[in-house]
Design an enzyme around this catalytic site. Sequence first.
Site, short mmCIF file in Angstrom:
data_model
loop_
_atom_site.label_atom_id
_atom_site.label_comp_id
_atom_site.label_asym_id
_atom_site.label_seq_id
_atom_site.Cartn_x
_atom_site.Cartn_y
_atom_site.Cartn_z
N LYS A 172 -5.18 -16.71 4.23
CA LYS A 172 -5.12 -16.95 5.67
C LYS A 172 -4.67 -15.68 6.39
CE LYS A 172 -1.98 -18.40 8.47
NZ LYS A 172 -2.34 -17.53 9.61
N GLU A 247 7.10 -10.92 0.82
CA GLU A 247 7.28 -9.57 1.36
C GLU A 247 7.67 -9.74 2.82
OE1 GLU A 247 7.12 -7.14 -0.57
OE2 GLU A 247 5.87 -7.78 -2.23
N CYS A 281 6.80 -3.04 8.24
CA CYS A 281 8.01 -3.58 7.63
C CYS A 281 8.86 -2.45 7.05
CB CYS A 281 7.63 -4.56 6.55
SG CYS A 281 6.42 -3.88 5.42
N GLU A 381 15.26 -6.67 13.16
CA GLU A 381 13.99 -5.94 13.11
C GLU A 381 13.31 -5.99 14.48
OE1 GLU A 381 10.81 -7.72 10.78
OE2 GLU A 381 10.42 -5.76 9.89
P1 NAD Z 1 5.03 -14.15 10.92
O1 NAD Z 1 5.96 -14.57 9.86
O2 NAD Z 1 5.15 -14.75 12.26
O3 NAD Z 1 3.52 -14.43 10.48
C1 NAD Z 1 3.00 -13.97 9.27
C2 NAD Z 1 1.94 -14.92 8.81
O4 NAD Z 1 2.53 -16.18 8.54
C3 NAD Z 1 0.82 -15.18 9.82
O5 NAD Z 1 -0.41 -15.31 9.14
C4 NAD Z 1 1.24 -16.51 10.42
O6 NAD Z 1 0.15 -17.25 10.93
C5 NAD Z 1 1.84 -17.20 9.23
N1 NAD Z 1 2.79 -18.26 9.54
C6 NAD Z 1 3.58 -18.40 10.63
N2 NAD Z 1 4.30 -19.53 10.56
C7 NAD Z 1 3.98 -20.12 9.39
C8 NAD Z 1 4.40 -21.31 8.74
N3 NAD Z 1 5.32 -22.14 9.26
N4 NAD Z 1 3.87 -21.61 7.53
C9 NAD Z 1 2.97 -20.80 6.96
N5 NAD Z 1 2.51 -19.67 7.54
C10 NAD Z 1 3.03 -19.32 8.74
O7 NAD Z 1 5.13 -12.58 10.96
P2 NAD Z 1 4.37 -11.61 11.94
O8 NAD Z 1 5.13 -11.54 13.21
O9 NAD Z 1 2.93 -11.95 11.99
O10 NAD Z 1 4.47 -10.24 11.13
C11 NAD Z 1 5.51 -9.36 11.27
C12 NAD Z 1 6.50 -9.54 10.15
O11 NAD Z 1 5.91 -9.26 8.89
C13 NAD Z 1 7.65 -8.57 10.27
O12 NAD Z 1 8.85 -9.23 10.03
C14 NAD Z 1 7.37 -7.57 9.16
O13 NAD Z 1 8.48 -6.89 8.69
C15 NAD Z 1 6.74 -8.40 8.13
N6 NAD Z 1 5.98 -7.58 7.20
C16 NAD Z 1 6.46 -7.42 5.92
C17 NAD Z 1 5.78 -6.62 5.02
C18 NAD Z 1 6.29 -6.43 3.61
O14 NAD Z 1 5.50 -6.08 2.76
N7 NAD Z 1 7.55 -6.66 3.33
C19 NAD Z 1 4.62 -5.99 5.41
C20 NAD Z 1 4.17 -6.16 6.71
C21 NAD Z 1 4.86 -6.97 7.59
#
Ligand code: NAD
Length: 487
Positions: A172, A247, A281, A381
């Site tokens: 997804k 992650e 991240c 963050e």
């Molecule tokens: P997010 O957690 O809001 O969303 C990430 C994904 O999860 C999206 O596809 C979203 O649709 C899905 N999602 C949201 N709620 C959900 C739920 N209840 N159940 C299942 N899936 C759900 O994060 P974001 O704002 O899209 O991305 C930014 C974040 O990602 C930052 O915190 C960043 O640090 C992190 N990030 C981490 C890494 C890593 O490798 N550690 C890499 C890139 C980004």
Amino acid sequence: MQTKLLIGGEFVDALDGATLDVINPYDGSVLAKVAEAKAADVDRAVVAAEKAFPAWKALAAAQRGRLLGKLADAIESHADELAELESRDTGHPIRDTKLLDAPRTAATFRYFAGMADKYQGSVVPVDAGFLNYVLREPVGVVGQIVPWNFPLMFTSWKMGPALAAGNTVVLKPAEITPLTTLRVAELMTEVGFPPGVVNIVPGYGHTAGQRLAEHPGVKKIAFTGSTATGRKIVQASAGNLKRVQLELGGKGANIVFSDAFLPAAINGSAFAIFHNQGQACIAGSRLLLQQDIADQFLEGFLKLAGSIRLGDPLDPRTEMGPLTSQRQQQSVLTYCDVARQQGAQLLLGGRKPAAADLAGGYFVEPTVVKAQPQDRVCQEEVFGPFVAVTTFRDEAEAVAIANSTEYGLGGGLWTSNLQRAHRIAGSMRSGMVWINCYKRVNPGSPFGGVGSSGYGREMGFEAMHDYTDAKSVWVNVDAQIPPHYPR
Ligand code: NAD
């Protein structure tokens, strides 16, 4: 441009016909209407992946590798097109998507193409008369949920190892950036991946994502995203005790010692935070400066940060594009207010750019604030072009500040003292450390964090371990086993 769900080898509409608008962050226009998966569509995708699993698992590993290699070739030959699509969808400057995102995506698929038939089990020296060998078996249907900051690259980070190991996948993408993922999916069908091996279900997190995380047919969920969502994923996974790999967020400490080569440290520190508008991240979002060089460093750093060219992501001269969504722009601007309210000193930026040609995009100026380690902007963050600067006296204080957040993803240090470099690397509580560089990644090197940054590792052999189960097989070769129940 492909805009439908990929399920069982076919591009199909959502069952209820729903679509979501994909917005261009440079001008707010609608780039595409993409089919929106809900729970029932995810269920269909899981069924397709379950059906495809036995044959995919049974396929010779070299054959799986061959297909991944063909995909890497296809991505290379469509690199310019993918780079442009990624720039339109995310706002990344085209020079970055061409130089980094597209080639890294191909390189990661190619690495795991080679890995498919190199990753092997082992033989354990056990008691005389017995042979014990360990197979590495795919876990089954894997659910993968990714965020919007590097959607093209994440197709390869997530699918590369999962497919090489013999799993089938339901992925997804983030609801706001599904376009390059769908294009990669199209290339996968063109190069001959069997139907159902890969299924792509763009949709919202609370509907499609939630269903994927709780689905009893999914044997592992691999998630990249925020720490808050990571916690929900763990809860949703409990029903069938599926494996979880997380992650999550980061608050990277980038430490500059007074013996560092400052021109390199200044340039590297700017890349660490401003690349991809800081939406990474592993961004070096906390800059820790040793007191005696702080002023000198900041003079060069602020000059460089203030000269970064903001503009149209498709213009090759642009060094920083808009943030990927209006929501993210708002969130970063709110943190600028939080910094002011907590008494931080604003050294640069902190607002939308004034230039008329940028008014339609979700831009935030490169922002530098001087704050205290316990301030919110040093602990939470921000995920934008926003760096919090603090100073330190000595090594012990630097390490204490670096380790003072809940996160532990990546961090870096700049010094010309070899012993100090290794000493500090050993003391930092994080999954990755960069010495005299920042944000280096490679498909062979483990990627992931500790603490609230998650668990499990992507890339390299570590990823293959995470996408397989060990099966221990015992064989009686010539042992005379004393009877347990002598009769
Ligand atoms: P997010 O957690 O809001 O969303 C990430 C994904 O999860 C999206 O596809 C979203 O649709 C899905 N999602 C949201 N709620 C959900 C739920 N209840 N159940 C299942 N899936 C759900 O994060 P974001 O704002 O899209 O991305 C930014 C974040 O990602 C930052 O915190 C960043 O640090 C992190 N990030 C981490 C890494 C890593 O490798 N550690 C890499 C890139 C980004």
